[in-house]
Design an enzyme around this catalytic site. Structure first.
Site, PDB file in Angstrom:
ATOM      1  N   ASP A  30      23.745  53.671  32.712  1.00 14.15           N
ATOM      2  CA  ASP A  30      23.162  52.334  32.888  1.00 14.15           C
ATOM      3  C   ASP A  30      21.788  52.322  32.229  1.00 14.15           C
ATOM      4  O   ASP A  30      21.114  53.348  32.167  1.00 14.15           O
ATOM      5  CB  ASP A  30      23.040  51.993  34.381  1.00 14.15           C
ATOM      6  CG  ASP A  30      22.967  50.490  34.622  1.00 14.15           C
ATOM      7  OD1 ASP A  30      23.946  49.921  35.153  1.00 14.15           O
ATOM      8  OD2 ASP A  30      21.926  49.878  34.263  1.00 14.15           O
ATOM      9  N   PHE A 152      40.160  43.409  38.639  1.00 16.74           N
ATOM     10  CA  PHE A 152      40.480  42.352  39.610  1.00 16.74           C
ATOM     11  C   PHE A 152      39.892  42.638  40.992  1.00 16.74           C
ATOM     12  O   PHE A 152      40.236  41.960  41.953  1.00 16.74           O
ATOM     13  CB  PHE A 152      42.001  42.181  39.718  1.00 16.74           C
ATOM     14  CG  PHE A 152      42.638  41.765  38.419  1.00 16.74           C
ATOM     15  CD1 PHE A 152      42.683  40.428  38.048  1.00 16.74           C
ATOM     16  CD2 PHE A 152      43.168  42.706  37.547  1.00 16.74           C
ATOM     17  CE1 PHE A 152      43.233  40.040  36.841  1.00 16.74           C
ATOM     18  CE2 PHE A 152      43.732  42.322  36.337  1.00 16.74           C
ATOM     19  CZ  PHE A 152      43.767  40.994  35.973  1.00 16.74           C
ATOM     20  N   LEU A 153      39.032  43.666  41.103  1.00 21.04           N
ATOM     21  CA  LEU A 153      38.524  44.012  42.437  1.00 21.04           C
ATOM     22  C   LEU A 153      37.714  42.871  43.025  1.00 21.04           C
ATOM     23  O   LEU A 153      37.182  42.020  42.302  1.00 21.04           O
ATOM     24  CB  LEU A 153      37.676  45.285  42.393  1.00 21.04           C
ATOM     25  CG  LEU A 153      36.341  45.320  41.634  1.00 21.04           C
ATOM     26  CD1 LEU A 153      35.223  44.616  42.371  1.00 21.04           C
ATOM     27  CD2 LEU A 153      35.943  46.756  41.393  1.00 21.04           C
ATOM     28  N   LYS A 204      43.093  37.776  32.875  1.00 13.97           N
ATOM     29  CA  LYS A 204      41.959  37.786  33.803  1.00 13.97           C
ATOM     30  C   LYS A 204      41.420  36.370  34.031  1.00 13.97           C
ATOM     31  O   LYS A 204      41.233  35.922  35.160  1.00 13.97           O
ATOM     32  CB  LYS A 204      40.860  38.711  33.249  1.00 13.97           C
ATOM     33  CG  LYS A 204      39.574  38.687  34.021  1.00 13.97           C
ATOM     34  CD  LYS A 204      39.724  39.237  35.429  1.00 13.97           C
ATOM     35  CE  LYS A 204      38.477  38.957  36.263  1.00 13.97           C
ATOM     36  NZ  LYS A 204      38.622  39.372  37.641  1.00 13.97           N
ATOM     37  N   PHE A 249      43.396  31.981  49.615  1.00 15.48           N
ATOM     38  CA  PHE A 249      42.572  31.035  48.848  1.00 15.48           C
ATOM     39  C   PHE A 249      42.850  29.573  49.215  1.00 15.48           C
ATOM     40  O   PHE A 249      42.637  28.671  48.431  1.00 15.48           O
ATOM     41  CB  PHE A 249      42.712  31.273  47.333  1.00 15.48           C
ATOM     42  CG  PHE A 249      42.008  32.539  46.926  1.00 15.48           C
ATOM     43  CD1 PHE A 249      40.750  32.489  46.376  1.00 15.48           C
ATOM     44  CD2 PHE A 249      42.594  33.776  47.155  1.00 15.48           C
ATOM     45  CE1 PHE A 249      40.072  33.652  46.056  1.00 15.48           C
ATOM     46  CE2 PHE A 249      41.927  34.952  46.841  1.00 15.48           C
ATOM     47  CZ  PHE A 249      40.668  34.886  46.289  1.00 15.48           C
ATOM     48  N   LEU A 250      43.314  29.365  50.438  1.00 16.95           N
ATOM     49  CA  LEU A 250      43.474  27.992  50.946  1.00 16.95           C
ATOM     50  C   LEU A 250      42.518  27.756  52.110  1.00 16.95           C
ATOM     51  O   LEU A 250      42.852  27.042  53.046  1.00 16.95           O
ATOM     52  CB  LEU A 250      44.921  27.751  51.400  1.00 16.95           C
ATOM     53  CG  LEU A 250      45.948  27.456  50.314  1.00 16.95           C
ATOM     54  CD1 LEU A 250      47.301  27.105  50.930  1.00 16.95           C
ATOM     55  CD2 LEU A 250      45.503  26.302  49.401  1.00 16.95           C
ATOM     56  N   CYS A 260      31.654  35.735  39.654  1.00 17.38           N
ATOM     57  CA  CYS A 260      32.839  35.647  38.785  1.00 17.38           C
ATOM     58  C   CYS A 260      33.404  34.230  38.635  1.00 17.38           C
ATOM     59  O   CYS A 260      33.423  33.692  37.533  1.00 17.38           O
ATOM     60  CB  CYS A 260      33.923  36.586  39.300  1.00 17.38           C
ATOM     61  SG  CYS A 260      33.472  38.303  39.079  1.00 17.38           S
ATOM     62  N   LYS A 263      31.380  31.407  36.640  1.00 15.29           N
ATOM     63  CA  LYS A 263      31.185  31.656  35.200  1.00 15.29           C
ATOM     64  C   LYS A 263      32.532  31.780  34.466  1.00 15.29           C
ATOM     65  O   LYS A 263      32.650  31.372  33.316  1.00 15.29           O
ATOM     66  CB  LYS A 263      30.305  32.884  34.966  1.00 15.29           C
ATOM     67  CG  LYS A 263      31.018  34.212  35.111  1.00 15.29           C
ATOM     68  CD  LYS A 263      30.194  35.371  34.577  1.00 15.29           C
ATOM     69  CE  LYS A 263      30.793  36.717  34.925  1.00 15.29           C
ATOM     70  NZ  LYS A 263      32.118  37.017  34.386  1.00 15.29           N
ATOM     71  N   ARG A 327      24.645  36.168  43.997  1.00 19.10           N
ATOM     72  CA  ARG A 327      24.803  35.400  42.763  1.00 19.10           C
ATOM     73  C   ARG A 327      25.675  34.164  43.036  1.00 19.10           C
ATOM     74  O   ARG A 327      26.777  34.285  43.560  1.00 19.10           O
ATOM     75  CB  ARG A 327      25.405  36.277  41.660  1.00 19.10           C
ATOM     76  CG  ARG A 327      24.405  37.303  41.145  1.00 19.10           C
ATOM     77  CD  ARG A 327      25.008  38.223  40.098  1.00 19.10           C
ATOM     78  NE  ARG A 327      25.926  39.188  40.652  1.00 19.10           N
ATOM     79  CZ  ARG A 327      26.501  40.157  39.949  1.00 19.10           C
ATOM     80  NH1 ARG A 327      26.261  40.269  38.649  1.00 19.10           N
ATOM     81  NH2 ARG A 327      27.316  41.024  40.518  1.00 19.10           N
TER      82      ARG A 327
HETATM   83  P1  NAD Z   1      26.582  43.787  37.487  1.00 18.77           P
HETATM   84  O1  NAD Z   1      25.648  42.788  36.968  1.00 18.77           O
HETATM   85  O2  NAD Z   1      26.607  44.116  38.943  1.00 18.77           O
HETATM   86  O3  NAD Z   1      26.393  45.164  36.709  1.00 18.77           O
HETATM   87  C1  NAD Z   1      26.222  45.268  35.339  1.00 18.77           C
HETATM   88  C2  NAD Z   1      25.449  46.552  35.074  1.00 18.77           C
HETATM   89  O4  NAD Z   1      25.412  46.801  33.673  1.00 18.77           O
HETATM   90  C3  NAD Z   1      23.980  46.497  35.530  1.00 18.77           C
HETATM   91  O5  NAD Z   1      23.706  47.618  36.347  1.00 18.77           O
HETATM   92  C4  NAD Z   1      23.182  46.554  34.224  1.00 18.77           C
HETATM   93  O6  NAD Z   1      21.941  47.214  34.364  1.00 18.77           O
HETATM   94  C5  NAD Z   1      24.132  47.311  33.344  1.00 18.77           C
HETATM   95  N1  NAD Z   1      23.925  47.143  31.906  1.00 18.77           N
HETATM   96  C6  NAD Z   1      23.603  46.018  31.230  1.00 18.77           C
HETATM   97  N2  NAD Z   1      23.557  46.256  29.912  1.00 18.77           N
HETATM   98  C7  NAD Z   1      23.851  47.561  29.743  1.00 18.77           C
HETATM   99  C8  NAD Z   1      23.976  48.394  28.616  1.00 18.77           C
HETATM  100  N3  NAD Z   1      23.797  47.942  27.382  1.00 18.77           N
HETATM  101  N4  NAD Z   1      24.284  49.712  28.807  1.00 18.77           N
HETATM  102  C9  NAD Z   1      24.452  50.206  30.057  1.00 18.77           C
HETATM  103  N5  NAD Z   1      24.379  49.440  31.160  1.00 18.77           N
HETATM  104  C10 NAD Z   1      24.079  48.134  31.020  1.00 18.77           C
HETATM  105  O7  NAD Z   1      28.013  43.301  37.011  1.00 18.77           O
HETATM  106  P2  NAD Z   1      29.416  43.411  37.788  1.00 18.77           P
HETATM  107  O8  NAD Z   1      29.455  42.429  38.907  1.00 18.77           O
HETATM  108  O9  NAD Z   1      29.734  44.833  38.055  1.00 18.77           O
HETATM  109  O10 NAD Z   1      30.395  42.856  36.657  1.00 18.77           O
HETATM  110  C11 NAD Z   1      30.663  43.593  35.488  1.00 18.77           C
HETATM  111  C12 NAD Z   1      31.795  42.903  34.733  1.00 18.77           C
HETATM  112  O11 NAD Z   1      32.983  42.935  35.529  1.00 18.77           O
HETATM  113  C13 NAD Z   1      31.532  41.421  34.435  1.00 18.77           C
HETATM  114  O12 NAD Z   1      32.132  41.111  33.215  1.00 18.77           O
HETATM  115  C14 NAD Z   1      32.245  40.712  35.566  1.00 18.77           C
HETATM  116  O13 NAD Z   1      32.642  39.404  35.204  1.00 18.77           O
HETATM  117  C15 NAD Z   1      33.453  41.602  35.762  1.00 18.77           C
HETATM  118  N6  NAD Z   1      34.031  41.573  37.103  1.00 18.77           N
HETATM  119  C16 NAD Z   1      33.207  41.538  38.195  1.00 18.77           C
HETATM  120  C17 NAD Z   1      33.778  41.544  39.467  1.00 18.77           C
HETATM  121  C18 NAD Z   1      32.891  41.492  40.681  1.00 18.77           C
HETATM  122  O14 NAD Z   1      33.433  41.241  41.775  1.00 18.77           O
HETATM  123  N7  NAD Z   1      31.596  41.735  40.581  1.00 18.77           N
HETATM  124  C19 NAD Z   1      35.175  41.592  39.618  1.00 18.77           C
HETATM  125  C20 NAD Z   1      35.964  41.656  38.483  1.00 18.77           C
HETATM  126  C21 NAD Z   1      35.390  41.643  37.218  1.00 18.77           C
END
Ligand code: NAD
Length: 430
Positions: A30, A152-153, A204, A249-250, A260, A263, A327
């Site tokens: 990260d 999908f978590l 997705k 989801f009802l 998610c 956006k 968020r």
């Molecule tokens: P998040 O914002 O919690 O985490 C993203 C992480 O990436 C941060 O820690 C950030 O510091 C790091 N980061 C940013 N740029 C970076 C880089 N260049 N190199 C290394 N690290 C970097 O995001 P999230 O909620 O875990 O979501 C991640 C992806 O998964 C998104 O595309 C989201 O839409 C998708 N997603 C999220 C969920 C959810 O429930 N949160 C579920 C399914 C899919």
């Protein structure tokens, strides 16, 4: 297998922890040095049930490590997952800057053949973009493939969902590449769908857009129920009993939030528009969702006359129970609207108060639901944490200035609450 995961947020960290727990050697990378320091010390920077224990177990057993140097992590890995954020940008498109930065850093670590797997939610075509970016920044003889493996978590049950997903979707340009990923996922023994990259990316968005539409649909039904004197919870129960519809989801309420659905809905509308399709159905789902808090505030104003000078208790701040993620949380939108109407707000959440205090310092944060209710003219249930379902309502009533509950998540049975002397207002129910 040697794996690296780039991005240690909700998705990346859950993925890294579970793959390590399955016996792989995992490096989490990260850009956030404070996050990496906390993780090395066994402290997850986010709240997720079971995560701390899993993280510490794998640190102790030497299967997981953390770095701020993505290229170094990539060099040591055969499979590289991208799990960075993909927020919406100001015009509603997806901001891919984190994915692009990750791709450039992966390119720097390409010493031998790598499988690059995109787990972030990205618009169709991003797989090709990542491949192009890596090619542009990697040594000329670099060998790699880019796959899609959307996640999908659900926050709040991220580990459970990663260990037992309903399905695993793998998008590849050639089936030989899929074999290594199938091997990685085989221990989970879950249904796996192997397809091309664009189709995986679309699965997705289509899934999230469908679920968001289901929520907006029941919320629209709830509004009609309020006007015609029907009870939406029983309507939803009756609908969900049909196996073609299902109960999930009802649940009517303040609408969907989180990092998610809002956006992803916006991004799919933008993708459709960019290709000449007007996704009117999804635009309507979004509009319904955007109007939920405003409608709820109107209802509160109708009942209370004015919100000016009133003290409102708000229970639940995170966008859903069992997470500290704020968020796009509807509770935050609601509190902003209450403050805008000059109400004073007292709030309580089991885990999200610290993060919320940084966003909304004007709120008075309480140490318990009862403390939040003390002296309030009304109490709002904004997020349905389990601990609110069994509150001692008689005690709560004694603490409040006025016994009024606005239940934004239909947490309580109306007749039970009213029998205790509360004035009770749920969503779409009498
Ligand atoms: P998040 O914002 O919690 O985490 C993203 C992480 O990436 C941060 O820690 C950030 O510091 C790091 N980061 C940013 N740029 C970076 C880089 N260049 N190199 C290394 N690290 C970097 O995001 P999230 O909620 O875990 O979501 C991640 C992806 O998964 C998104 O595309 C989201 O839409 C998708 N997603 C999220 C969920 C959810 O429930 N949160 C579920 C399914 C899919």
């Amino acid at each position: 297998m040697n794996i690296s995961v780039i991005g240690m947020g909700y998705v990346g960290l859950a993925t890294a922890a579970v793959f390590a727990d399955l016996g792989n050697d995992v490096i989490g990378a990260d850009v956030d040095a404070a996050k990496i320091a906390a993780l090395r010390a066994g402290e997850p920077p986010i709240f997720e049930p079971g995560l701390k224990e899993m993280l510490r177990r794998n640190l102790d057993e030497g299967r997981i490590s953390f770095t701020t140097d993505t290229a170094e992590a990539v060099r040591a890995s055969e499979v590289v997952f991208i799990a960075v954020g993909t927020p919406a940008n100001t015009d509603g498109d997806t901001d891919l800057s984190q994915v692009e930065a990750a791709a450039r850093n992966i390119a720097r670590g390409l010493t031998d053949y790598k499988i690059v797997v995109n787990k972030s939610t990205v618009p169709v075509g991003t797989g090709d973009l990542v491949a192009r970016m890596i090619r542009d920044h990697a040594p000329p003889d670099a060998r790699f493939d880019v796959c899609a493996n959307p996640e999908f978590l659900r926050e709040g049950s991220a580990l459970e969902d990663t260990l037992a997903p309903d399905r695993i979707v793998i998008g590849v340009s050639d089936h030989q590449v899929a074999e290594r990923l199938l091997e990685l996922y085989r221990p989970l023994d879950r249904p796996i769908i192997v397809t091309d990259v664009a189709t995986a990316e679309m699965i997705k968005y289509a899934s999230n857009a469908f679920l968001a539409t289901k929520i907006s649909f029941i919320n629209a039904i709830a509004d009609i129920c309020e006007r015609v004197g029907a009870d939406v919870t029983t309507v939803a129960h009756g609908m969900g009993a049909d196996r073609r519809i299902g109960h999930d989801f009802l649940q009517p309420g303040l609408g969907y939030g989180g990092s998610c659905f809002p956006k992803d809905v916006q991004s799919l509308i933008a993708t459709a528009a960019a290709h000449g399709c007007d996704f009117a159905l999804l635009r309507a789902a979004q509009e319904i969702n955007d109007s939920r808090v405003g409608r709820f505030i109107e209802r509160m104003t109708e009942v209370m006359g004015t919100l000016d000078g009133k003290t409102i208790g708000v229970l639940g701040l995170s966008f859903k129970p069992n997470t500290d993620d704020l968020r796009e949380a509807k509770a935050v939108e609601l509190i902003r609207a209450l403050l805008g109407r000059k109400a004073a707000v007292r709030a309580y959440d089991p885990v999200a108060m610290e993060k919320c205090a940084a966003l909304l310092p004007q709120v008075d944060y309480a140490h318990s639901a009862y403390e939040a209710a003390r002296g309030c003219d009304a109490l709002v249930i904004a997020t349905e944490w389990n601990e609110f379902k069994l509150l001692n309502l008689a005690r709560l009533k004694q603490l409040m200035a006025e016994p009024v509950i606005f239940d934004g998540r239909n947490t309580f049975a109306p007749e039970k609450v009213r029998a205790l002397g509360f004035r009770y207002y749920g969503v779409g129910r009498r």
